[in-house]
Scaffold this active site. Structure first.
Site: not given
Ligand code: ADP
Length: 188
Positions: A13, A88, A127, A133, A144
């Site tokens: 994404k 989300r 990754r 990370r 996740r």
């Molecule tokens: P990935 O899609 O690889 O899990 P992201 O960088 O999108 O990684 O998100 C990392 C973390 O940030 C998520 O696991 C969550 O804890 C938090 N996060 C990101 N976007 C949201 C969202 N829309 N609502 C709640 N938490 C979020």
């Protein structure tokens, strides 16, 4: 143009949202990047988000929704946005619909970047080795993915009911995925 990119962690994404935003002349708004930026700067918002991110859980909606909507109100986002990682869950999707409807510019289209479970797991593990990370440990990756299945995957049906959903196969070359995304985001 206001686009939402949906898909499991590891589907690509982030990479694709950036490329898509460039192609359609929109701002790339990634909720995970906004949280990591706040964390890096040690802001109160970052400190609040930290424990949830470390567990692979969603940061509470009150915090997340206002952070993303503020970003969408910035001058550089007025020509359009590609939302990456937001919404989300259902609450976030409804808050987004309300805010964009109030602004007179609803979400135009939602593209689901489809990717098989085994593929995303392999990519996330790769990754983890490359980038280190903090939330790329095997346990947090599992959490996740579970969070995605439970809370985010149902949004496909939500947007399908609005007639806005398109699907793209994420298990192709980076270039091929981008071409499919541009087509899915722009064609009638
Ligand atoms: P990935 O899609 O690889 O899990 P992201 O960088 O999108 O990684 O998100 C990392 C973390 O940030 C998520 O696991 C969550 O804890 C938090 N996060 C990101 N976007 C949201 C969202 N829309 N609502 C709640 N938490 C979020």
């Amino acid at each position: 143009m206001r686009l939402v990119l949906l898909g499991p962690p590891g589907a690509g994404k982030g990479t694709q949202a950036k490329r898509l935003a460039e192609r359609v002349g929109a701002a790339h708004v990634a909720s995970g990047d906004l949280f990591r930026d706040n964390l890096g700067r040690g802001t109160p918002l970052g400190l609040q988000a930290k424990e949830y991110m470390e567990r692979g859980a969603l940061v509470p909606d009150e915090v997340t929704v206002s952070m993303v909507l503020d970003r969408c109100a910035a001058p550089d986002a007025q020509g359009g946005v590609v939302l990456d990682g937001f919404p989300r869950n259902r609450t976030q999707a409804e808050a987004l619909d309300r805010a964009f409807a109030d602004a007179g510019a609803p979400v135009d289209r939602v593209v689901l970047l489809d990717c098989a479970h085994e593929v995303v797991k392999a990519r996330l593990a790769g990754r983890a080795l490359e980038e280190g990370r903090a939330d790329d440990t095997p346990e947090v990756i599992e959490e996740r993915l579970r969070t995605y299945e439970r809370q985010t995957a149902p949004l496909a049906a939500y947007y399908e009911a609005q007639g806005k959903l398109r699907r793209v196969n994420g298990d192709q070359s980076i270039e091929a995925v981008t071409e499919d995304l541009v087509r899915a985001a722009t064609e009638d």
